[in-house]
Design an enzyme around this catalytic site. Sequence first.
Site, short mmCIF file in Angstrom:
data_model
loop_
_atom_site.label_atom_id
_atom_site.label_comp_id
_atom_site.label_asym_id
_atom_site.label_seq_id
_atom_site.Cartn_x
_atom_site.Cartn_y
_atom_site.Cartn_z
N ALA A 14 39.81 35.32 44.17
CA ALA A 14 41.10 35.64 44.78
C ALA A 14 40.96 36.75 45.83
O ALA A 14 41.78 36.85 46.73
CB ALA A 14 42.12 36.06 43.72
N LYS A 16 39.71 40.17 44.73
CA LYS A 16 39.82 41.46 44.03
C LYS A 16 38.75 42.46 44.48
O LYS A 16 39.06 43.59 44.83
CB LYS A 16 39.73 41.25 42.51
CG LYS A 16 40.84 40.38 41.94
CD LYS A 16 40.65 40.08 40.47
CE LYS A 16 39.40 39.26 40.18
NZ LYS A 16 39.37 37.92 40.77
N SER A 84 40.75 39.82 34.21
CA SER A 84 41.66 40.23 33.12
C SER A 84 42.81 39.22 32.96
O SER A 84 43.95 39.53 33.27
CB SER A 84 42.18 41.65 33.33
OG SER A 84 42.71 41.87 34.61
#
Length: 171
Positions: A14, A16, A84
């Site tokens: 994504a 991060k 996470s």
Amino acid sequence: MTGGIVWLTGIPAAGKSTIAKALQKNLLARGTRAEILDGDEIRKHLSPDLDFTREGRERQAARVAHVALMLARNGVWALVALVSPYASSRARAREDAAAQGSPFVEVHVKCSLESARRRDPKGLYKKAAAGDLADLTGTSAPYEEPAFPEVVVETDTTPLAACVDLIMTKG
């Protein structure tokens, strides 16, 4: 000197880690101490014993949260770049930060599955499609999107600099 935690969560690929690096550069240029806690590096060096089951992923998040809390209480901004996937893990990290009086900024690093598959810097989606990788978050394993993050950055439509600016202004 106040530290805190910026918790970047999102599916694999994504953005991060990319955002964490740019955010760290921005903070350091302002004279603010910042360290990146990258999920892949933490898993390699501190958590090689963990698997990718829910329990393993939650333990990984707990270990990262513990290190982030130590950094924050010592005046460093911990930039956590970690999939996470479970809301409960992120909620525990937030609660622990609040208990020690450290700011906690949850950032949903959001992008479409198609964009993540196209980027796929580690070849995870390709491995999953070939049947060589089970339980890939966002495909065959769950990803629980944050319900109320402080910041949402949509990396398939927003340039990196704008993502960092949004985090800096809202976070």
